[in-house]
Design an enzyme around this catalytic site. Structure first.
Site, PDB file in Angstrom:
ATOM      1  N   ASP A 208      46.164   3.591  -3.220  1.00  0.00           N
ATOM      2  CA  ASP A 208      45.022   3.108  -2.440  1.00  0.00           C
ATOM      3  C   ASP A 208      43.777   3.163  -3.332  1.00  0.00           C
ATOM      4  O   ASP A 208      43.143   4.214  -3.475  1.00  0.00           O
ATOM      5  CB  ASP A 208      44.826   3.945  -1.175  1.00  0.00           C
ATOM      6  CG  ASP A 208      43.679   3.394  -0.328  1.00  0.00           C
ATOM      7  OD1 ASP A 208      42.911   2.546  -0.849  1.00  0.00           O
ATOM      8  OD2 ASP A 208      43.544   3.809   0.831  1.00  0.00           O
ATOM      9  N   HIS A 213      36.500   5.657  -2.356  1.00  0.00           N
ATOM     10  CA  HIS A 213      36.977   7.004  -2.685  1.00  0.00           C
ATOM     11  C   HIS A 213      36.687   7.409  -4.132  1.00  0.00           C
ATOM     12  O   HIS A 213      37.075   8.484  -4.563  1.00  0.00           O
ATOM     13  CB  HIS A 213      38.489   7.077  -2.414  1.00  0.00           C
ATOM     14  CG  HIS A 213      38.857   6.570  -1.062  1.00  0.00           C
ATOM     15  ND1 HIS A 213      38.492   7.227   0.090  1.00  0.00           N
ATOM     16  CD2 HIS A 213      39.517   5.447  -0.660  1.00  0.00           C
ATOM     17  CE1 HIS A 213      38.925   6.531   1.137  1.00  0.00           C
ATOM     18  NE2 HIS A 213      39.545   5.452   0.704  1.00  0.00           N
ATOM     19  N   ILE A 228      34.340   9.546  -0.460  1.00  0.00           N
ATOM     20  CA  ILE A 228      35.029  10.387   0.525  1.00  0.00           C
ATOM     21  C   ILE A 228      36.538  10.394   0.251  1.00  0.00           C
ATOM     22  O   ILE A 228      37.057   9.552  -0.490  1.00  0.00           O
ATOM     23  CB  ILE A 228      34.745   9.930   1.979  1.00  0.00           C
ATOM     24  CG1 ILE A 228      35.274   8.502   2.224  1.00  0.00           C
ATOM     25  CG2 ILE A 228      33.272  10.021   2.287  1.00  0.00           C
ATOM     26  CD1 ILE A 228      35.208   8.080   3.698  1.00  0.00           C
ATOM     27  N   GLY A 231      41.794   9.075   4.186  1.00  0.00           N
ATOM     28  CA  GLY A 231      42.286   9.710   5.404  1.00  0.00           C
ATOM     29  C   GLY A 231      43.726  10.188   5.242  1.00  0.00           C
ATOM     30  O   GLY A 231      44.102  11.274   5.692  1.00  0.00           O
TER      31      GLY A 231
HETATM   32  C1  LIG Z   1      43.413   1.737   5.970  1.00  0.00           C
HETATM   33  C2  LIG Z   1      43.441   2.011   4.501  1.00  0.00           C
HETATM   34  C3  LIG Z   1      42.082   2.278   3.857  1.00  0.00           C
HETATM   35  C4  LIG Z   1      41.734   3.688   3.948  1.00  0.00           C
HETATM   36  C5  LIG Z   1      40.447   4.093   4.141  1.00  0.00           C
HETATM   37  C6  LIG Z   1      40.139   5.493   4.317  1.00  0.00           C
HETATM   38  O1  LIG Z   1      40.914   6.371   4.039  1.00  0.00           O
HETATM   39  S1  LIG Z   1      38.582   5.866   5.007  1.00  0.00           S
HETATM   40  C7  LIG Z   1      38.568   7.644   5.148  1.00  0.00           C
HETATM   41  C8  LIG Z   1      39.286   8.154   6.347  1.00  0.00           C
HETATM   42  N1  LIG Z   1      38.665   7.809   7.595  1.00  0.00           N
HETATM   43  C9  LIG Z   1      37.513   8.387   8.004  1.00  0.00           C
HETATM   44  O2  LIG Z   1      36.922   9.187   7.293  1.00  0.00           O
HETATM   45  C10 LIG Z   1      37.010   8.017   9.375  1.00  0.00           C
HETATM   46  C11 LIG Z   1      36.559   9.230  10.135  1.00  0.00           C
HETATM   47  N2  LIG Z   1      36.154   8.879  11.490  1.00  0.00           N
HETATM   48  C12 LIG Z   1      34.900   8.435  11.792  1.00  0.00           C
HETATM   49  O3  LIG Z   1      34.022   8.376  10.938  1.00  0.00           O
HETATM   50  C13 LIG Z   1      34.623   8.038  13.220  1.00  0.00           C
HETATM   51  O4  LIG Z   1      35.598   8.597  14.070  1.00  0.00           O
HETATM   52  C14 LIG Z   1      34.641   6.491  13.418  1.00  0.00           C
HETATM   53  C15 LIG Z   1      33.484   5.873  12.604  1.00  0.00           C
HETATM   54  C16 LIG Z   1      35.973   5.907  12.992  1.00  0.00           C
HETATM   55  C17 LIG Z   1      34.428   6.190  14.910  1.00  0.00           C
HETATM   56  O5  LIG Z   1      33.293   6.858  15.342  1.00  0.00           O
HETATM   57  P1  LIG Z   1      32.293   6.180  16.340  1.00  0.00           P
HETATM   58  O6  LIG Z   1      31.262   7.186  16.678  1.00  0.00           O
HETATM   59  O7  LIG Z   1      31.854   4.867  15.804  1.00  0.00           O
HETATM   60  O8  LIG Z   1      33.263   5.893  17.570  1.00  0.00           O
HETATM   61  P2  LIG Z   1      33.092   6.295  19.098  1.00  0.00           P
HETATM   62  O9  LIG Z   1      33.461   7.730  19.304  1.00  0.00           O
HETATM   63  O10 LIG Z   1      31.762   5.849  19.593  1.00  0.00           O
HETATM   64  O11 LIG Z   1      34.244   5.406  19.767  1.00  0.00           O
HETATM   65  C18 LIG Z   1      34.175   4.004  19.789  1.00  0.00           C
HETATM   66  C19 LIG Z   1      35.520   3.471  20.218  1.00  0.00           C
HETATM   67  O12 LIG Z   1      36.431   3.561  19.124  1.00  0.00           O
HETATM   68  C20 LIG Z   1      37.522   4.436  19.430  1.00  0.00           C
HETATM   69  N3  LIG Z   1      37.711   5.323  18.264  1.00  0.00           N
HETATM   70  C21 LIG Z   1      36.869   6.285  17.841  1.00  0.00           C
HETATM   71  N4  LIG Z   1      37.349   6.841  16.718  1.00  0.00           N
HETATM   72  C22 LIG Z   1      38.520   6.220  16.445  1.00  0.00           C
HETATM   73  C23 LIG Z   1      39.478   6.378  15.441  1.00  0.00           C
HETATM   74  N5  LIG Z   1      39.351   7.301  14.460  1.00  0.00           N
HETATM   75  N6  LIG Z   1      40.563   5.576  15.466  1.00  0.00           N
HETATM   76  C24 LIG Z   1      40.723   4.676  16.442  1.00  0.00           C
HETATM   77  N7  LIG Z   1      39.829   4.486  17.434  1.00  0.00           N
HETATM   78  C25 LIG Z   1      38.742   5.245  17.426  1.00  0.00           C
HETATM   79  C26 LIG Z   1      37.097   5.240  20.642  1.00  0.00           C
HETATM   80  O13 LIG Z   1      38.212   5.605  21.424  1.00  0.00           O
HETATM   81  C27 LIG Z   1      36.160   4.282  21.343  1.00  0.00           C
HETATM   82  O14 LIG Z   1      36.882   3.369  22.148  1.00  0.00           O
HETATM   83  P3  LIG Z   1      36.849   3.527  23.741  1.00  0.00           P
HETATM   84  O15 LIG Z   1      37.361   4.920  24.028  1.00  0.00           O
HETATM   85  O16 LIG Z   1      35.395   3.368  24.080  1.00  0.00           O
HETATM   86  O17 LIG Z   1      37.718   2.434  24.252  1.00  0.00           O
END
Ligand SMILES: CCC/C=C/C(=O)SCCNC(=O)CCNC(=O)[C@H](O)C(C)(C)COP(=O)([O-])OP(=O)([O-])OC[C@H]1O[C@@H](n2cnc3c(N)ncnc32)[C@H](O)[C@@H]1OP(=O)([O-])[O-]
Length: 308
Positions: A208, A213, A228, A231
């Protein structure tokens, strides 16, 4: 505000993903294991050395169950995805969830055929959520090895449908959704592990290469003070904790892995994984010690109820 007028959910849904292949060797399995911290604290750890070294030769190394997640990376280019009808800023993409079903232990090397399909697409207003399902078959035997469902959170890409009836499509059982209720009781087991400042630089070698990252400028545009951790790397750390504390080192008893990424992790931070046992299901939550924030939660289903 992003212009999502060209976001076309019907076009995204209609997309047929081409079959892809994925080949890995013993070396890939070992580099992955080091990338998720195996033997990071103890180079002769008897539960973990088997993932990087075998006295009879590398062809006998074992493969961590979370290695499965790499099989789904073929749909991404440099960590982002390009589909007709999908409109978003790739720098704002985050990994939201990962769900993995394992049907048999992974050989130390293999050639796989991946069949990919769209499992979900949702308009959350401020974000769009895309879910991709990847079924991986062993090329030689044709046997199904595992299934991954990756949830990709596209910040700024929501608002492509009528806000009074936001678009939502999914084609899998609700009970496979990733966020379990964290018990109020004391955890059954707790495991603390340090990620290294270079953890993401090591982990990216498993395939990845998203610059989020590794590149400070890209990380800043994405809203972070520095690159960061992937995940899936945090997930690898948490599941290693489950294997060590609950499975007594036997990863072959793991059937299903699920995780939701709640908050970013910075490489070098300490992960504390708390675990609760509910029959054959382990609920877990990982926190970053330095910020005392939960960053990942999910469950691991086992083939057996562990006798502890
Ligand atoms: C893919 C390959 C590339 C890799 C990249 C990486 O590794 S990146 C590094 C690894 N990744 C990270 O570091 C990411 C870490 N996570 C974050 O930063 C935050 O959780 C976010 C920005 C993903 C969402 O935060 P926010 O405040 O914007 O969200 P909110 O709480 O206001 O909810 C809004 C809606 O979305 C829903 N929902 C919420 N979260 C998730 C989720 N995880 N998952 C799914 N759904 C989620 C929640 O249920 C709600 O829907 P509902 O219920 O209304 O129908």
């Amino acid at each position: 505000m992003a212009d999502n007028s060209r976001f076309d959910h019907d076009l995204v849904l209609a997309h047929k993903f081409p079959e892809t292949t994925f080949t890995y060797t013993e070396r890939d399995a070992a580099v992955y294991a080091l990338g998720v911290g195996a033997c990071g604290r103890n180079a002769i750890d008897s539960d973990e050395l088997k993932y990087v070294y075998h006295e009879n030769g590398q062809q006998f190394v074992q493969v961590l169950p979370t290695f499965a997640a790499l099989f789904s990376l073929g749909s991404l280019t440099n960590g982002s995805i390009d589909l007709p009808g999908l409109q978003y800023d790739p720098r704002l993409l985050l990994h939201g969830q990962q769900y993995i079903q394992i049907y048999k232990p992974f050989p130390s090397s293999a050639s796989l055929i991946n069949k990919v399909s769209l499992a979900g697409l949702h308009d959350k207003g401020k974000a769009a959520i895309l879910e991709l399902e990847t079924k991986s078959y062993e090329k030689q035997s044709g046997e199904l090895l595992c299934m991954n469902r990756s949830t990709i959170y596209l910040r700024g890409a929501g608002g492509f449908s009528n806000s009074s009836h936001p678009y939502s499509y999914s084609n899998y059982p609700v009970n496979q959704a990733a966020a379990p209720k964290i018990p109020k009781s004391q955890p059954f087991a707790v495991f603390e592990d340090c990620t290294q400042p270079s953890q993401a630089l090591l982990y990216r070698l498993s395939g990845d290469y998203n610059p989020l990252h590794s590149d400070p400028m890209i990380a800043e545009v994405a809203g972070f003070s520095r690159p960061i951790l992937h995940g899936l790397c945090s997930l690898g750390f948490a599941v290693r904790a489950v294997i060590k504390c609950i499975c007594r080192g036997d990863a072959n008893i793991i059937k299903t892995i699920s995780g939701r990424f709640l908050l970013h992790v910075y490489p070098g931070e300490t992960l504390i994984t708390e675990m609760w046992l509910e029959g054959s299901r382990v609920i877990y939550q990982a926190k970053v010690k330095e910020r005392n924030r939960a960053v990942l939660s999910g469950f691991v289903e086992l083939h057996v109820t562990p006798s502890l």
